[in-house]
Write an enzyme that holds these catalytic residues in place. Sequence first.
Site, PDB file in Angstrom:
ATOM      1  N   LYS A  20      35.071  50.134  26.549  1.00  0.00           N
ATOM      2  CA  LYS A  20      34.570  49.459  27.751  1.00  0.00           C
ATOM      3  C   LYS A  20      33.081  49.751  27.942  1.00  0.00           C
ATOM      4  CE  LYS A  20      39.154  49.268  29.762  1.00  0.00           C
ATOM      5  NZ  LYS A  20      40.196  49.857  30.607  1.00  0.00           N
ATOM      6  N   ASP A  38      39.832  45.259  37.899  1.00  0.00           N
ATOM      7  CA  ASP A  38      41.126  45.228  37.205  1.00  0.00           C
ATOM      8  C   ASP A  38      42.087  44.232  37.864  1.00  0.00           C
ATOM      9  OD1 ASP A  38      41.445  46.954  34.964  1.00  0.00           O
ATOM     10  OD2 ASP A  38      41.359  48.711  36.276  1.00  0.00           O
ATOM     11  N   GLN A  60      40.837  54.345  34.975  1.00  0.00           N
ATOM     12  CA  GLN A  60      41.687  54.169  33.797  1.00  0.00           C
ATOM     13  C   GLN A  60      43.077  54.748  34.055  1.00  0.00           C
ATOM     14  OE1 GLN A  60      40.787  52.399  31.082  1.00  0.00           O
ATOM     15  NE2 GLN A  60      42.760  52.730  30.125  1.00  0.00           N
TER      16      GLN A  60
END
Length: 283
Positions: free
Chosen positions: A52, A119, A96
């Site tokens: 990422k 997200d 995460q």
Amino acid sequence: MQIIDGKKVSAQVKEEVKRQTLELKETHGITPGLAVVIVGDDPASRVYVNNKKKACEFVGFKSEEYALPAETTQEELLNLVETLNNKKDINGILVQLPLPKHLDDKAVIEAISPLKDVDAFHAVNVGKIMLGEYDFLPCTPAGVMEMLHSYNIEVSGKNCVVIGRSNIVGKPMAMLLLHENGTVTICHSRTKNLAEICSQADILVAAVGRPKFVTADMVKEGAVVIDVGMDRDENGKLCGDVDFENVKDKCSFITPVPGGVGPMTISTLMKNTLKACRIQNNI
Ligand code: GUN
């Protein structure tokens, strides 16, 4: 049979994000910023987070990594999220998952400002997706849709079967396929006749998290097979949820692991962060 090249499609998406990011800098003097939070030392999470960060660098975003020790408390993590919510140069926040067991991931997700939830895990964004009026698309399912579009695979009227009902992949995947007029079935661990249901799918999406779970007998001749799995086989080698070698010859299209869905998740994240930046700056 055609192999869907996720790396190639992802590279195209990232090129476009890079171009738009440069334009945003030139016209408004703004650089999108993404904060990535990782707690503990899960090796798979470490690889994802590194990828990422690399993608941010490529497209020209500012990225900040917050690597916290496994012993981090819920309060410390929530404090960090709050700080990032208020940070003007950060447009997207990604925590995460999975988090270490003592932490409450639901509470952490709900603490992220919905405007920075790149997200699309926050209840507000999940609700918007359900209604079909979203700012952010969930990264992995949206990446799958982008692949289907890129290969001109029509969803409308097709029998779509999603194996797995997670909040991250299965449920939103089903919703995005439904939005494009697929006839969608979600299968899970309690499903009866799972193999038979799968074998009727025109588009089969495997998001179970079990190595080589989808075998050739579960796949219809000419089906499109999308493998969201990131598993390890009996020799510790990276593989997907689909028994690729035995399934591929029955498919019209199939995604490999690695090089399929994985890279697409990241390119959607870049799109979402750019969009978050635009929304937060009223552009
Ligand atoms: N863990 C596995 N996939 C994801 C993802 O898309 N986002 C976050 N935050 N964690 C994940």
